[in-house]
Design an enzyme around this catalytic site. Structure first.
Site, PDB file in Angstrom:
ATOM      1  N   SER A  64      91.655 -50.712  -8.391  1.00  0.00           N
ATOM      2  CA  SER A  64      92.332 -49.873  -9.392  1.00  0.00           C
ATOM      3  C   SER A  64      91.451 -48.766  -9.970  1.00  0.00           C
ATOM      4  O   SER A  64      91.949 -47.896 -10.686  1.00  0.00           O
ATOM      5  CB  SER A  64      92.864 -50.750 -10.534  1.00  0.00           C
ATOM      6  OG  SER A  64      93.980 -51.484 -10.106  1.00  0.00           O
ATOM      7  N   LYS A  67      92.632 -45.281  -9.400  1.00  0.00           N
ATOM      8  CA  LYS A  67      93.795 -44.683 -10.071  1.00  0.00           C
ATOM      9  C   LYS A  67      93.502 -43.343 -10.754  1.00  0.00           C
ATOM     10  O   LYS A  67      94.272 -42.390 -10.582  1.00  0.00           O
ATOM     11  CB  LYS A  67      94.388 -45.685 -11.064  1.00  0.00           C
ATOM     12  CG  LYS A  67      95.031 -46.891 -10.387  1.00  0.00           C
ATOM     13  CD  LYS A  67      95.461 -47.948 -11.393  1.00  0.00           C
ATOM     14  CE  LYS A  67      96.108 -49.144 -10.721  1.00  0.00           C
ATOM     15  NZ  LYS A  67      96.468 -50.211 -11.683  1.00  0.00           N
ATOM     16  N   TYR A 189      99.328 -46.564  -1.685  1.00  0.00           N
ATOM     17  CA  TYR A 189      98.584 -47.164  -2.795  1.00  0.00           C
ATOM     18  C   TYR A 189      97.683 -48.286  -2.298  1.00  0.00           C
ATOM     19  O   TYR A 189      96.516 -48.395  -2.707  1.00  0.00           O
ATOM     20  CB  TYR A 189      99.569 -47.683  -3.846  1.00  0.00           C
ATOM     21  CG  TYR A 189      98.901 -48.452  -4.963  1.00  0.00           C
ATOM     22  CD1 TYR A 189      98.074 -47.814  -5.885  1.00  0.00           C
ATOM     23  CD2 TYR A 189      99.081 -49.835  -5.073  1.00  0.00           C
ATOM     24  CE1 TYR A 189      97.449 -48.533  -6.894  1.00  0.00           C
ATOM     25  CE2 TYR A 189      98.468 -50.559  -6.078  1.00  0.00           C
ATOM     26  CZ  TYR A 189      97.649 -49.904  -6.982  1.00  0.00           C
ATOM     27  OH  TYR A 189      97.026 -50.610  -7.983  1.00  0.00           O
ATOM     28  N   TYR A 241      93.820 -51.349 -19.516  1.00  0.00           N
ATOM     29  CA  TYR A 241      95.081 -52.063 -19.610  1.00  0.00           C
ATOM     30  C   TYR A 241      95.376 -52.535 -21.032  1.00  0.00           C
ATOM     31  O   TYR A 241      95.193 -51.800 -22.002  1.00  0.00           O
ATOM     32  CB  TYR A 241      95.112 -53.232 -18.609  1.00  0.00           C
ATOM     33  CG  TYR A 241      94.827 -52.810 -17.202  1.00  0.00           C
ATOM     34  CD1 TYR A 241      95.515 -51.744 -16.618  1.00  0.00           C
ATOM     35  CD2 TYR A 241      93.857 -53.452 -16.438  1.00  0.00           C
ATOM     36  CE1 TYR A 241      95.255 -51.352 -15.308  1.00  0.00           C
ATOM     37  CE2 TYR A 241      93.585 -53.073 -15.137  1.00  0.00           C
ATOM     38  CZ  TYR A 241      94.292 -52.015 -14.583  1.00  0.00           C
ATOM     39  OH  TYR A 241      94.022 -51.635 -13.318  1.00  0.00           O
ATOM     40  N   VAL A 259      90.250 -54.834  -9.894  1.00  0.00           N
ATOM     41  CA  VAL A 259      90.171 -56.265  -9.629  1.00  0.00           C
ATOM     42  C   VAL A 259      89.140 -56.594  -8.556  1.00  0.00           C
ATOM     43  O   VAL A 259      88.838 -57.764  -8.314  1.00  0.00           O
ATOM     44  CB  VAL A 259      91.552 -56.840  -9.235  1.00  0.00           C
ATOM     45  CG1 VAL A 259      92.520 -56.725 -10.396  1.00  0.00           C
ATOM     46  CG2 VAL A 259      92.091 -56.170  -7.987  1.00  0.00           C
TER      47      VAL A 259
END
Length: 602
Positions: A64, A67, A189, A241, A259
Site C-alpha cells: 500500500s 498508493k 492494483y 488509515y 502490509v
C-alpha cells in the site's frame, strides 16, 4: 565513518528491535512466508545522503505504500479536478479494505484506502493494462532512483486471494466511479502492490517527496511541486488509515504504511524516512515501524509543526586561517608556519534555525573533514534558534573531534548551545564571544604544534625587541637610556581615540588590541599586537592624533620612546633616526599585510 546521526538512529534501532509483537499479513500467502524479524531503518536527506541501519537492502513488496505514488501519477495524467470527481480526500475512520463509499458523495473517501487506490490506478493513462503498469513501475523507479522490478510470485498470490478487492472493484463500477473493466483496474492494483523495493529505496522515494518532487540522488524532477503538496496533504490525514489521527498527534509527519511491513514518512524540505519490519498491528501498520518513527520524531524533533523558518544550508561559510587570518600581527617565522600548516584548521559559520535537518547537514560536513585537521571552530553568532537535538548532536561532534586529536572551539556569545563559561584547561572547551579571538586561538594552537621553537617569547628585554635588533651597540645605548618602562593591567585603556602623539610603544610582554567604536556603541577590533611589536609610530612620525583606542588584552609591559625624544633625535642624531625608521618601515609593511589579509576574509 560513523556519524552522530548514525549513532542516534542506531540507538532507536536497538531499542525498537526488542519489540516482537504483531503478526505477518497471512491473508496473502507469499507475505506470510517472509522472515518475521527483519528490520531496517533509513533516513534520506534532501541533498541525497542516506543513513541506514539493519536490513535496509532486503527486497520486499511495496504494497500500500504504492498508493500515494499512483495517486500522484493519476493527478499528473488527469488533473486535480478530474481526480477529485472520482476520489475524495477525507479521512475514513475505517479499515483500509472496507467495502464502502462516502454516503453523501458516493465516492471513495480518500486515495489511501483500497477503494480510492483502485480508483486511482484506473485513472492512470495508457492504451492497455501492460502499458499502464509499465508507466506505474517506471514512475516508482524514478522516485527510487533505480530500476525497480516486478515480483510475479507475490502478484499471483494476491490475485488468487484478492476477492475482497474484487468486490470493491465491482462496487466502484456499479457507482460509475470506474467506467471500464473493474477486474482490469483491480489487477493493475495487484501489480502495483507487487513491485519490489528495499528500505533504502523507500527512503529515497520519501525524500523525493520531501524535496518538492526532485529525486535528491538523480536530481530528476519526478512530480510537479503543486502535486507534491496535494499528495503529502492526503498522506498527513489518511496515510495511516484509522490510526491517522494518533499518528499525526504523536509523530507529526505525512506517512504511508503497507502490509508488506514498510512505512515511509516525509518531513517536507528536509528528510524522508523509511522503516521495514513485517510484523503488523491491528490497523495493518508495521509495529516496529510505528514505534521507530515515533522515537525518531521525538529524538530528532521532527514533528512537522516544529520546523525551521528557512530551508537553507546551516553552513554559511567555511574556511581556514590561511584564507582568513586573524588580525593578530605575527612574526615572519610564525607567518611562514601558518602559511604552511594553516589549512589544518577550519572555521564553520552557521546560520538560520538549527533543528535536526540543519544540524545533520552541519555535523555531517564537519565530521567528514580530513583526518589531518587539527583545529575546528564552530561559529553560531548568526544562528537564531537551536533545538535540543541540535545541541546534543553538536556536543557529540565535539567529543568525536576531540577524540581524534582535533582542538575544537565555539563562537557563541549568546550561549545558544548552553555553555556559559569557557574551559581554559582542555582542547575542546573554549568558547569565544567574537570570531577574531577564535581565529587568534586557532593560529596559536597551530603555532604551538608546529612552530614552538621559533615563536616569539612571551616576554623580552628591551635590547631583544626586533625594532632595536639592527642597531649598533652605541645606537642601542643612546636610544634605550631615555625609554620609559610602563605596565598596564588587563582591559586597561592605554590610548584613547583623539589623544595626541605620545611616543613609540615597544611591547615587551602581553597583548594589546587596536579598536574603534561606532556611533551605536559597537566595538570593532582592528588588529592585535603582541610581544616584540610596536604601536604609536605613525602618530609620532606625523605628529597626529590617534584615530583609534589601544587597550590591553592581558597584562602588558611596554617601553615608550617619548615623542619629545624622537623630535630631539631628528635634530641631533639623524643616523639613529634613520636606523629606527628603517626598522619601523618593515614593521609597517607587515602590519599592512595583516590588514589586507583580514579584509579579504570569505
Amino acid at each position: 565513518m560513523s556519524t552522530v546521526v548514525d549513532a542516534l538512529i542506531g540507538k532507536v534501532f536497538a531499542a525498537t528491535r526488542e519489540n516482537r509483537s504483531g503478526e505477518l499479513a497471512d491473508y496473502i500467502p507469499e507475505l506470510a512466508a517472509v522472515a518475521p524479524d527483519s528490520f531496517g531503518i533509513c533516513i534520506a536527506t534532501v541533498d541525497g545522503f542516506v543513513y541506514e541501519v539493519g536490513d535496509t537492502r532486503l527486497p520486499f513488496t511495496i504494497q500500500s505504500i504504492s498508493k500515494p505514488f499512483t495517486y500522484a501519477l493519476a493527478l499528473a495524467d488527469r488533473g486535480s479536478g478530474a481526480v477529485a470527481e472520482k476520489i475524495d480526500v477525507e479521512p475514513s475512520g475505517e479499515p483500509f479494505n472496507e467495502i464502502s463509499l462516502d454516503p453523501r458523495t458516493e465516492r471513495p473517501r480518500n486515495p489511501m484506502i483500497n477503494a480510492g487506490a483502485i480508483t486511482a490506478a484506473s485513472l492512470v493513462a495508457g492504451p492497455d493494462l501492460d502499458t499502464r503498469f509499465e508507466r506505474i513501475r517506471a514512475a516508482y523507479s524514478r522516485y527510487a532512483g533505480r530500476d525497480l522490478t516486478f515480483n510475479r510470485s507475490v502478484y499471483e498470490s494476491e490475485s488468487r486471494t484478492g476477492h475482497r478487492n474484487r468486490a470493491i472493484g465491482h462496487m466502484l463500477r456499479s457507482f460509475d466511479i470506474i467506467t471500464g473493466d473493474p477486474d482490469e483496474a483491480v489487477d493493475l492494483y495487484f501489480r502495483q502492490c507487487s513491485v519490489d523495493v528495499t528500505c533504502r529505496d523507500l527512503s529515497v522515494m520519501a525524500a523525493t517527496m520531501a524535496n518538492n518532487g526532485v529525486n535528491p540522488v538523480t536530481r530528476e524532477t519526478v512530480l510537479d511541486p503543486a502535486l507534491v503538496e496535494r499528495v503529502l496533504s492526503v498522506m498527513s490525514t489518511c496515510g495511516m488509515y484509522d490510526a491517522a489521527g494518533k499518528w499525526v498527534y504523536e509523530v507529526g509527519l505525512p506517512a504511508k504504511s503497507g502490509v508488506g511491513g514498510g512505512i515511509i514518512a516525509v518531513l517536507p524540505g528536509q528528510i524522508g524516512i523509511a522503516v521495514y519490519s513485517p510484523r503488523l498491528d491491528e490497523h495493518g501498520n508495521s509495529v516496529r515501524g510505528v514505534e521507530a518513527c515515533r522515537a525518531l520524531s521525538a529524538e530528532l524533533e521532527l514533528h512537522f509543526l516544529h520546523v525551521t523558518r528557512a530551508a537553507r544550508s546551516a553552513i554559511r561559510a567555511s574556511y581556514s586561517v590561511v584564507d582568513s587570518p586573524s588580525r593578530m600581527r605575527r612574526t615572519p617565522a610564525e607567518r611562514a608556519a601558518l602559511d604552511d600548516v594553516g589549512k589544518r584548521s577550519r572555521i564553520y559559520e552557521l546560520h538560520g534555525d538549527l533543528l535536526f535537518a540543519g544540524a545533520e547537514s552541519a555535523v555531517r560536513e564537519i565530521g567528514g573533514v580530513e583526518t589531518e585537521l587539527e583545529v575546528v571552530v564552530v561559529d553560531v553568532r548568526r544562528v537564531d534558534d537551536v533545538g535540543g537535538i541540535a545541541r546534543r548532536m553538536l556536543d557529540s561532534l565535539r567529543d568525536e573531534l576531540t577524540r581524534r586529536g582535533c582542538a575544537v572551539a565555539l563562537v557563541d556569545p549568546a550561549a545558544l548551545l548552553g555553555y556559559t563559561h569557557s574551559d581554559l584547561t582542555g582542547a575542546s572547551g573554549r568558547v569565544f564571544a567574537d570570531l577574531e579571538a577564535a581565529l587568534q586561538w586557532s593560529e596559536d594552537t597551530l603555532l604551538d604544534l608546529h612552530c614552538a621553537a621559533l615563536r616569539q617569547p612571551a616576554s623580552i628585554d628591551v635590547a631583544q625587541h626586533p625594532v632595536l635588533a639592527g642597531l649598533r651597540p652605541e645606537q642601542l645605548r643612546r636610544l634605550t637610556r631615555d625609554l620609559d618602562i610602563r605596565t598596564f593591567t588587563r582591559d586597561e585603556q592605554i590610548i584613547h581615540r583623539g589623544d595626541r602623539a605620545c611616543g613609540l610603544f615597544l611591547i615587551l610582554s602581553g597583548r594589546v588590541s587596536m579598536r574603534v567604536t561606532d556611533s551605536g556603541g559597537a566595538v570593532y577590533r582592528i588588529m592585535t599586537l603582541s610581544t616584540g611589536m610596536t604601536f604609536g609610530e605613525m602618530t609620532m612620525l606625523l605628529d597626529l592624533h590617534f584615530l583609534n583606542d589601544v587597550c590591553a588584552d592581558s597584562e602588558v609591559t611596554v617601553a615608550v620612546l617619548p615623542a619629545e625624544r624622537y623630535a630631539d633625535m631628528a635634530a641631533h642624531e639623524p643616523d639613529l633616526k634613520l636606523a629606527l625608521l628603517e626598522r619601523l618601515a618593515a614593521g609597517a609593511y607587515e602590519q599592512l599585510d595583516v590588514m589586507l589579509r583580514s579584509l579579504l576574509r570569505p
